[in-house]
Design a protein around this motif. Structure first.
Motif, short mmCIF file in Angstrom:
data_model
loop_
_atom_site.label_atom_id
_atom_site.label_comp_id
_atom_site.label_asym_id
_atom_site.label_seq_id
_atom_site.Cartn_x
_atom_site.Cartn_y
_atom_site.Cartn_z
N HIS A 241 73.43 74.82 63.85
CA HIS A 241 72.93 76.05 64.46
C HIS A 241 74.08 76.60 65.31
CE1 HIS A 241 71.75 72.86 67.48
NE2 HIS A 241 72.59 73.63 68.16
N HIS B 79 69.60 72.28 74.81
CA HIS B 79 70.80 72.62 75.59
C HIS B 79 70.39 73.00 77.00
CE1 HIS B 79 71.23 73.53 71.31
NE2 HIS B 79 72.47 73.16 71.41
N HIS C 161 67.14 77.38 70.91
CA HIS C 161 67.67 77.80 69.60
C HIS C 161 67.96 76.62 68.68
CE1 HIS C 161 71.36 76.91 71.90
NE2 HIS C 161 71.93 76.69 70.73
N HIS D 271 82.15 70.17 67.34
CA HIS D 271 82.22 71.38 68.17
C HIS D 271 82.15 71.01 69.64
CE1 HIS D 271 77.89 70.88 67.97
NE2 HIS D 271 77.58 72.05 68.45
N GLU E 221 75.34 66.12 68.59
CA GLU E 221 74.21 66.77 67.89
C GLU E 221 74.04 66.24 66.47
OE1 GLU E 221 73.95 71.12 70.12
OE2 GLU E 221 74.56 71.03 68.03
FE FE2 Z 1 73.76 73.12 69.81
#
Ligand code: FE2
Ligand SMILES: O=C(O)CCC(=O)/C=C/C=C(\O)C(=O)O
Length: 314
Positions: free
Chosen positions: A10, A53, A115, A180, A271
């Motif tokens: 995502h 998050h 999200h 990331h 994640e």
């Molecule tokens: Fe994330």
């Protein structure tokens, strides 16, 4: 009893960044393919592994895992706000099953999801209440992290439960990753204001929400321009992990440590725990075939961006 799986990155930047058209089109093409896979499978139940998050889970009480009996989208980054369609009785049965298999899970009778959980539902189903969904929070940003073995065992236990349903077509979802390092504050380096947010920053004002989001959007622009002070993406790490997940033998993942993961693939690489749990759940139904695999390192999205779809082998 067969199962199906979709795992996907995502990104808070999906609606707030402007990658080259060819890149954006490739991502939309991957979403189209995943959507077609899901439409063909026609699931009656979704089990969604997703991180948070600091919108639903904070350091005032941070579990490694949590099963939601009800869930509400908080509406960050333009995602839908409001209740998910959670089959509460099934969720309770799932939590009981998992507890009886020596895995400690928290439960929430009103989980708030961001999200991380919402994007895959919107992308695959066009909304957050289209298909009954049991949300499973897997901590992917807040130290301390449980072992990857534990994550695999959670997925296996949940998958074993799902294989007992003769009357459902179950889709497991994993949301997040891959390599990331977006600007999610870390407790160790956060200032007092950031620590207050990490501790219990629920329901920020619209202005505070906007400021949080703008910081991420600005960092993504700088990252694309090569000027952000965040860790680079690691396509080799991402593709090696995807190959292991596709292989059906998840045992090498047990050796991954949080420290090495952060060093190799950034602070939000944790994640990928959602992908590991989802593949372990799928594997509980027997050998599986990967139907689709997509990968691009996309700096505008601050993401080693992957999508995979798989199904129990016939
Ligand atoms: Fe994330
Ligand atoms: O608001 C904050 O301070 C947290 C930032 C944030 O929400 C970043 C999210 C990034 C991802 O979801 C991601 O890249 O996976």
């Amino acid at each position: 009893m067969s199962l199906a799986l979709v795992t996907m990155s995502h990104s808070p930047l999906l609606e707030y960044a402007d990658p080259p058209a060819e890149v954006a089109d490739a991502v939309q093409g991957a979403f189209d393919t995943a959507r077609a896979f899901v439409k063909d499978y026609d699931p009656t139940l979704v089990v969604s592994f997703a991180p948070d998050h600091y919108n639903g889970f904070f350091y005032d009480l941070m579990p490694p895992f949590c099963i939601g009996y009800e869930a509400v989208g908080v509406g960050d980054y333009g995602t839908a706000e409001g209740p998910l369609n959670v089959p509460a009785e099934r969720a309770e049965e799932l939590a009981q099953w998992v507890a009886e298999r020596d895995i400690d899970v928290a439960i929430s009778r009103r989980m708030e999801v961001d999200h991380g959980a919402i994007q895959p539902l919107e992308i695959l189903f066009g909304g957050i209440d289209a298909v009954p969904t049991i949300p499973v929070f897997v901590n992917g940003v807040a130290k301390p992290f449980v072992t990857m073995r534990r994550v695999r065992r959670l997925g296996e236990a949940i998958g074993a439960f799902l294989t007992t349903f003769e009357d459902e077509r179950v889709l497991v979802l994993g949301s997040g990753g891959l390599s990331h390092d977006p600007p999610v504050p870390q407790w160790a380096t956060a200032d007092d204001a950031a620590r207050a947010m990490l501790l219990s920053g629920r329901h920020p004002t619209a202005v505070a929400r906007q400021a949080r989001q703008q910081r991420v959007i600005d960092t993504a622009k700088a990252f694309a321009a090569g000027t952000a002070a965040i860790q680079d993406l690691n396509p080799a790490w991402d593709q090696a992990l995807m190959a292991t997940l596709a292989s059906g033998d998840l045992s090498p993942i047990d050796a991954m440590t949080p420290e090495q993961m952060a060093k190799d693939a950034g602070n939000s690489s944790h994640e990928v725990r959602t992908w590991v749990a989802a593949f372990a759940a799928l594997g509980a139904a027997g050998p599986y075939d990967v139907a689709y695999s997509f990968y691009r390192p996309i700096r505008e999205y601050i993401a080693g961006f992957g999508v995979m779809a798989a199904r129990t082998a016939p």
